[in-house]
Design a protein around this motif. Structure first.
Motif, PDB file in Angstrom:
ATOM      1  N   ASP A  84       0.903  -1.152   0.000  1.00 53.66           N
ATOM      2  CA  ASP A  84       0.000   0.000   0.000  1.00 53.66           C
ATOM      3  C   ASP A  84       0.934   1.191   0.000  1.00 53.66           C
ATOM      4  O   ASP A  84       1.613   1.433   0.984  1.00 53.66           O
ATOM      5  CB  ASP A  84      -0.831   0.102   1.284  1.00 53.66           C
ATOM      6  CG  ASP A  84      -1.387  -1.244   1.697  1.00 53.66           C
ATOM      7  OD1 ASP A  84      -1.616  -2.059   0.793  1.00 53.66           O
ATOM      8  OD2 ASP A  84      -1.579  -1.458   2.909  1.00 53.66           O
ATOM      9  N   VAL A  85       0.980   1.904  -1.104  1.00 57.76           N
ATOM     10  CA  VAL A  85       1.920   3.019  -1.120  1.00 57.76           C
ATOM     11  C   VAL A  85       1.322   4.204  -0.371  1.00 57.76           C
ATOM     12  O   VAL A  85       0.249   4.689  -0.693  1.00 57.76           O
ATOM     13  CB  VAL A  85       2.336   3.388  -2.535  1.00 57.76           C
ATOM     14  CG1 VAL A  85       3.250   4.598  -2.537  1.00 57.76           C
ATOM     15  CG2 VAL A  85       3.067   2.204  -3.169  1.00 57.76           C
ATOM     16  N   ALA A  86       2.026   4.608   0.678  1.00 57.19           N
ATOM     17  CA  ALA A  86       1.520   5.684   1.520  1.00 57.19           C
ATOM     18  C   ALA A  86       1.838   7.027   0.883  1.00 57.19           C
ATOM     19  O   ALA A  86       2.800   7.152   0.139  1.00 57.19           O
ATOM     20  CB  ALA A  86       2.163   5.597   2.887  1.00 57.19           C
ATOM     21  N   PRO A  87       1.035   8.024   1.162  1.00 58.67           N
ATOM     22  CA  PRO A  87       1.299   9.355   0.624  1.00 58.67           C
ATOM     23  C   PRO A  87       2.596   9.963   1.173  1.00 58.67           C
ATOM     24  O   PRO A  87       3.221  10.767   0.511  1.00 58.67           O
ATOM     25  CB  PRO A  87       0.084  10.174   1.044  1.00 58.67           C
ATOM     26  CG  PRO A  87      -0.522   9.425   2.183  1.00 58.67           C
ATOM     27  CD  PRO A  87      -0.192   7.994   1.961  1.00 58.67           C
ATOM     28  N   VAL A  88       2.974   9.563   2.378  1.00 58.36           N
ATOM     29  CA  VAL A  88       4.249  10.040   2.914  1.00 58.36           C
ATOM     30  C   VAL A  88       5.112   8.838   3.228  1.00 58.36           C
ATOM     31  O   VAL A  88       4.641   7.834   3.737  1.00 58.36           O
ATOM     32  CB  VAL A  88       4.074  10.844   4.221  1.00 58.36           C
ATOM     33  CG1 VAL A  88       3.581  12.230   3.948  1.00 58.36           C
ATOM     34  CG2 VAL A  88       3.201  10.106   5.195  1.00 58.36           C
ATOM     35  N   THR A  89       6.363   8.924   2.907  1.00 62.45           N
ATOM     36  CA  THR A  89       7.238   7.827   3.266  1.00 62.45           C
ATOM     37  C   THR A  89       8.448   8.373   3.988  1.00 62.45           C
ATOM     38  O   THR A  89       8.945   9.446   3.677  1.00 62.45           O
ATOM     39  CB  THR A  89       7.703   7.037   2.035  1.00 62.45           C
ATOM     40  OG1 THR A  89       8.407   7.919   1.181  1.00 62.45           O
ATOM     41  CG2 THR A  89       6.546   6.419   1.309  1.00 62.45           C
ATOM     42  N   GLY A  90       8.880   7.613   4.952  1.00 59.61           N
ATOM     43  CA  GLY A  90      10.052   8.020   5.703  1.00 59.61           C
ATOM     44  C   GLY A  90      11.090   6.920   5.680  1.00 59.61           C
ATOM     45  O   GLY A  90      10.877   5.861   5.097  1.00 59.61           O
ATOM     46  N   LYS A  91      12.189   7.222   6.340  1.00 56.80           N
ATOM     47  CA  LYS A  91      13.286   6.270   6.398  1.00 56.80           C
ATOM     48  C   LYS A  91      13.405   5.821   7.860  1.00 56.80           C
ATOM     49  O   LYS A  91      13.586   6.650   8.756  1.00 56.80           O
ATOM     50  CB  LYS A  91      14.556   6.997   5.941  1.00 56.80           C
ATOM     51  CG  LYS A  91      15.608   6.106   5.352  1.00 56.80           C
ATOM     52  CD  LYS A  91      16.765   6.946   4.810  1.00 56.80           C
ATOM     53  CE  LYS A  91      18.058   6.174   4.989  1.00 56.80           C
ATOM     54  NZ  LYS A  91      19.242   6.991   4.802  1.00 56.80           N
ATOM     55  N   VAL A  92      13.269   4.527   8.098  1.00 51.91           N
ATOM     56  CA  VAL A  92      13.226   4.031   9.469  1.00 51.91           C
ATOM     57  C   VAL A  92      14.325   2.990   9.693  1.00 51.91           C
ATOM     58  O   VAL A  92      14.526   2.102   8.863  1.00 51.91           O
ATOM     59  CB  VAL A  92      11.848   3.391   9.781  1.00 51.91           C
ATOM     60  CG1 VAL A  92      11.782   2.957  11.245  1.00 51.91           C
ATOM     61  CG2 VAL A  92      10.724   4.356   9.458  1.00 51.91           C
ATOM     62  N   ALA A  93      15.014   3.130  10.816  1.00 51.47           N
ATOM     63  CA  ALA A  93      16.017   2.130  11.207  1.00 51.47           C
ATOM     64  C   ALA A  93      15.442   1.268  12.314  1.00 51.47           C
ATOM     65  O   ALA A  93      14.816   1.772  13.241  1.00 51.47           O
ATOM     66  CB  ALA A  93      17.285   2.814  11.696  1.00 51.47           C
ATOM     67  N   ILE A  94      15.630  -0.029  12.194  1.00 48.97           N
ATOM     68  CA  ILE A  94      15.165  -0.962  13.221  1.00 48.97           C
ATOM     69  C   ILE A  94      16.412  -1.576  13.845  1.00 48.97           C
ATOM     70  O   ILE A  94      17.267  -2.100  13.131  1.00 48.97           O
ATOM     71  CB  ILE A  94      14.343  -2.106  12.594  1.00 48.97           C
ATOM     72  CG1 ILE A  94      13.328  -1.578  11.602  1.00 48.97           C
ATOM     73  CG2 ILE A  94      13.742  -3.005  13.660  1.00 48.97           C
ATOM     74  CD1 ILE A  94      12.022  -1.172  12.129  1.00 48.97           C
ATOM     75  N   VAL A  95      16.495  -1.516  15.157  1.00 46.70           N
ATOM     76  CA  VAL A  95      17.667  -2.062  15.844  1.00 46.70           C
ATOM     77  C   VAL A  95      17.276  -3.387  16.485  1.00 46.70           C
ATOM     78  O   VAL A  95      16.501  -3.423  17.442  1.00 46.70           O
ATOM     79  CB  VAL A  95      18.178  -1.077  16.911  1.00 46.70           C
ATOM     80  CG1 VAL A  95      19.417  -1.645  17.589  1.00 46.70           C
ATOM     81  CG2 VAL A  95      18.472   0.274  16.290  1.00 46.70           C
ATOM     82  N   GLY A  96      17.790  -4.459  15.923  1.00 53.36           N
ATOM     83  CA  GLY A  96      17.443  -5.787  16.428  1.00 53.36           C
ATOM     84  C   GLY A  96      16.449  -6.461  15.500  1.00 53.36           C
ATOM     85  O   GLY A  96      15.484  -5.824  15.065  1.00 53.36           O
ATOM     86  N   SER A  97      16.682  -7.730  15.196  1.00 49.60           N
ATOM     87  CA  SER A  97      15.829  -8.405  14.217  1.00 49.60           C
ATOM     88  C   SER A  97      15.049  -9.554  14.838  1.00 49.60           C
ATOM     89  O   SER A  97      14.764 -10.539  14.190  1.00 49.60           O
ATOM     90  CB  SER A  97      16.684  -8.914  13.063  1.00 49.60           C
ATOM     91  OG  SER A  97      17.585  -9.904  13.534  1.00 49.60           O
TER      92      SER A  97
END
Lengths: 469, 278
Positions: A137-150
């Motif tokens: 679902d392409v959102a109107p706003v997109t950001g860059k997110v870092a996830i720490v830990g998988s």
């Protein structure tokens, strides 16, 4: 289906106990198609389903069960995946008896629907058939997110955010993604191939998984922000082992459960010397603690060839924090429970290897803050146990690396990160956290539930930050 | 995968490799370590960082090919890759301004010691350096260490070069006053040097190569008693003040997996010695 039939759950085959104590193959074998459809048939399809209320990630349980009943197994899996990106994991390790199945109406007159087994069936079926990658679902706003830990929390946040159109990078300090699902839970409860298949799914959704990145050392949280990340989710788990602080704890043969399980599970020490990492197990093994980690350690010890394996727990059977199913499996396999005992010291031989453990008997006194009756030592009741391996499984605390290297991140005295329960937002702007690093050691599904909330919180935060552009 | 861009045999069975890992290089400091894993069946092995090249984005580390993994690593050529290279891990060594610093390195450890020495020198310290090896042929990084020292000593176990053994340090310590000391080498050597500096109350920093699995604080295999408290070498170290370290416990803990290590190494020699993997 008559009323009497409806009362009884379809049983799931298990590997025979005499075989399974000698191997690391999965104990529970899963439903066949016929069994799954028969079990699905039992579901009443309640218009106001209570099971969903018991699910931390809101799976539409009656809907996926209906698909199984009608033989639409891929549709069932797709239904689950709308809310849960790790169904093959959850179908195996969730404590369903305390969640969805606890709420099931049929449970009032007989066995509740085996929701976990059905979830496992649907996802295993999909994996065998080849996994479909849904459109984003392409959102109107997109950001860059870092996830720490998988681990479970990180994987959930990553999947939810990438599906919303955000750019997601996930950093893992170990060489394989999956966190506790890889290093903690043994192969015979959760095959590692299944975890890696779930990780592959998340990669295919578009998440950039970076292994060998220990955040706090290679990049700090502030450096990640400087690098252009809009938000950061910390799901670094509870990876620091607790020790008892009693004499002799640093002798050879005394392991933290973490070390023992990492060697066995992540590094496949049970296949040494084909795999390079060794694991040494003696004849008489004492596992200290009564949770799932203790049960896992005990059952691994048995499979590695130990003759006698003891669970040494300071309270009684009733207070055992492990899942009932796991405690039963352990008993069935011949693990010896030494309840109401607490170690007081380890003694070693001349080579520095543990050769015995002194314990003291306990009795239950008044209830403590946790509501459980507090164990009190019985004076003068010390005795020696003849052991050559000890595994300490009395809990883990959060790894302090990120907390130590991040200014403005409020933590509790237990080292857990303080967050807003609803959004997962920590006290530092743009930082979110969830899972064991917030709650202390808990379950896979509660970490995933926290991940769901944090993903929503992060999405809203980025929307607001970008001004809806 | 991480490419080995350069490889050098410094002495028989002692190698220096430079590995392409720009993110690690950018953050590495003297005294920190990396964890390597050669292939998907490999074990995690900690190696102390011996230097970085920020332009090339490489990290250097030296190793002695004595166990199965290091023997296998010795067979990986420049241009080939290894599966995992994780770092920097651990805390940096203390490299501030102390005044006059005594540095002692043993064998392969002279390479990471050089990284520490270079930085200490840059920060305005006077350096008295002793480089030790088993024999003259086993000496590594002697010239490089000499180049950054104000006073330089060489010692070998058999006396084939320089002093025989490290006992001469007792005289050095007697005649000169030091403000700080750094020792990198096998644990038996760390213990020996600390016993010599102890009478002077000289803070003697030692880098502990405990057994490690994850290297990030999870397993506790690297636990060591320092000042009466249990510490994790990977999280709280690897550099500790040697005056506070319980070396006997550490030596005993290091022997835990010796039988398995010997077995793995023997199997490798018998079956896999000439086989190139990965």
């Amino acid at each position: 289906m008559d009323k009497e039939q409806r009362k009884h759950a379809t049983s799931m085959a298990k590997q025979d106990v005499l075989d399974r104590i000698h191997n690391f193959y999965e104990v529970a074998l899963g439903y066949t198609q016929e069994q799954a459809m028969a079990e699905a048939e039992r579901c009443l399809q309640c218009p106001n389903p209570r099971c969903v209320q018991g699910c931390p990630v809101d799976i539409d349980i009656p809907a996926f069960i209906k698909e199984i009943k009608e033989g639409n197994f891929l549709a069932a899996s797709a239904k689950i995946k709308e809310k849960n990106s790790l169904p093959a994991v959850c179908g195996r390790v969730c404590p369903q008896e305390n969640q969805c199945q606890k709420m099931c109406v049929i449970g009032k007159m007989g066995d509740p629907i085996s929701i976990g087994r059905l979830e496992r069936f649907a996802s295993d079926y999909e994996r065998k058939m080849g996994v479909n990658i849904p459109d984003k679902d392409v959102a109107p706003v997109t950001g860059k997110v870092a996830i720490v830990g998988s681990g479970p929390a990180g994987l959930t946040v990553a999947a939810d955010l990438v599906k919303l159109g955000h750019e997601v990078a996930m950093f893992e300090s170990l060489h394989l993604a999956g966190g506790v699902l890889m290093y903690g839970i043994p192969e015979f409860r959760l095959p590692k191939e299944i975890v890696q298949a779930e990780v592959e799914y998340i990669k295919k959704l578009g998440v950039d998984v970076k292994t060998n990145y220990t955040i706090g050392r290679i990049f700090t949280i502030d450096e990640l922000f400087a690098d252009g990340f809009d938000a950061i989710f910390v799901g670094s788990g509870a990876g620091l082992p607790r020790f008892m602080g009693i004499p002799g704890e640093n002798l050879g043969g005394v392991y933290s459960a973490n070390e023992f399980l990492i060697r066995v599970n992540l590094m496949k020490g049970y296949l040494f010397p084909e795999y390079d990492t060794p694991i040494r197990i003696g004849k008489n093994v004492a596992v200290i603690g009564g949770g799932n980690v203790a049960m896992d350690s005990a059952r691994c010890s048995l499979r590695l060839g130990a003759e006698k394996v003891y669970i040494v727990y300071r309270r009684s059977r009733e207070e055992l924090p492990a899942r009932e199913e796991e405690a039963e499996n352990a008993e069935e396999e011949g693990i010896i429970f030494r309840l109401l005992n607490n170690p007081t010291k380890f003694v070693g031989d001349e080579s520095g290897w543990v050769s015995g453990m002194e314990c003291i008997k306990m009795e239950l006194g008044e209830p403590d803050a946790s509501g459980r009756r507090r164990p009190v030592p019985v004076e003068g009741s010390e005795f020696m146990m003849d052991i050559d391996t000890a595994i300490i499984a009395i809990g883990q605390t959060p790894n302090p690396l990120i907390q130590r290297t991040t200014e403005g991140l409020e933590t509790t005295k237990w080292g857990t990160i303080v967050v807003n329960e609803e959004t997962g937002a920590a006290t530092k702007e743009g930082v979110y956290a969830g899972g064991d690093v917030v709650s202390g050691a808990a379950t896979v599904i509660s970490a995933m539930g926290a991940g769901k909330k944090a993903a929503k919180g992060i999405h809203e935060y980025i929307k607001k930050k970008k001004g809806g552009k | 995968m991480y490419k080995i861009v350069a490889k050098k045999e410094l002495a028989p069975n002692i190698y220096l490799i430079e590995v392409a890992a720009p993110d690690v290089a950018a953050k590495a400091n003297p005294g920190q370590f990396v964890i390597i894993r050669l292939d998907d069946k490999g074990e995690r092995v900690p190696l102390t960082i011996a230097g970085v090249d920020l332009e090339k984005g490489t990290v250097a580390t030296a190793f002695h090919a004595v166990g199965r993994t290091t023997k296998k690593l010795a067979k990986v050529n420049a241009g080939e890759s290894i599966m995992d290279f994780s770092g920097p891990l651990g805390n940096p060594a203390e490299v501030g301004k102390f005044g006059k610093v005594l540095l002692v390195g043993g064998g392969v450890w002279c390479a990471p010691l050089h990284y520490v020495a270079t930085t200490l020198r840059k920060n305005g310290n006077k350096l008295v350096v002793a480089a030790a090896g088993r024999t003259e042929n086993d000496m590594v990084y002697a010239d490089e260490l000499k180049a950054v020292s104000d006073v330089f000593y060489v010692a070998t176990d058999d006396g084939s070069k320089g002093s025989e053994g490290l006992d001469f340090l007792a005289d050095v310590l007697k005649s000169e006053k030091f403000d700080h000391a750094v020792v990198m080498g096998p644990v038996s050597m760390l213990k020996k040097v600390v016993e010599m500096t102890r009478p002077y109350g000289l803070n003697t920093m030692v880098t502990l190569a405990s057994l490690m699995v994850d290297g990030t604080g999870m397993c506790g295999a690297c636990r060591v008693t320092v000042g009466g408290e249990t510490k994790f070498a990977c999280m709280d170290g690897p550099e500790f003040n040697g005056l506070d370290v319980d070396f006997d416990e550490l030596i005993s803990r290091q022997r835990v997996y010796l039988p398995e290590e010997r077995m793995a190494s023997m199997i490798y020699d018998k079956l896999g010695g000439g086989v190139k993997r990965g």
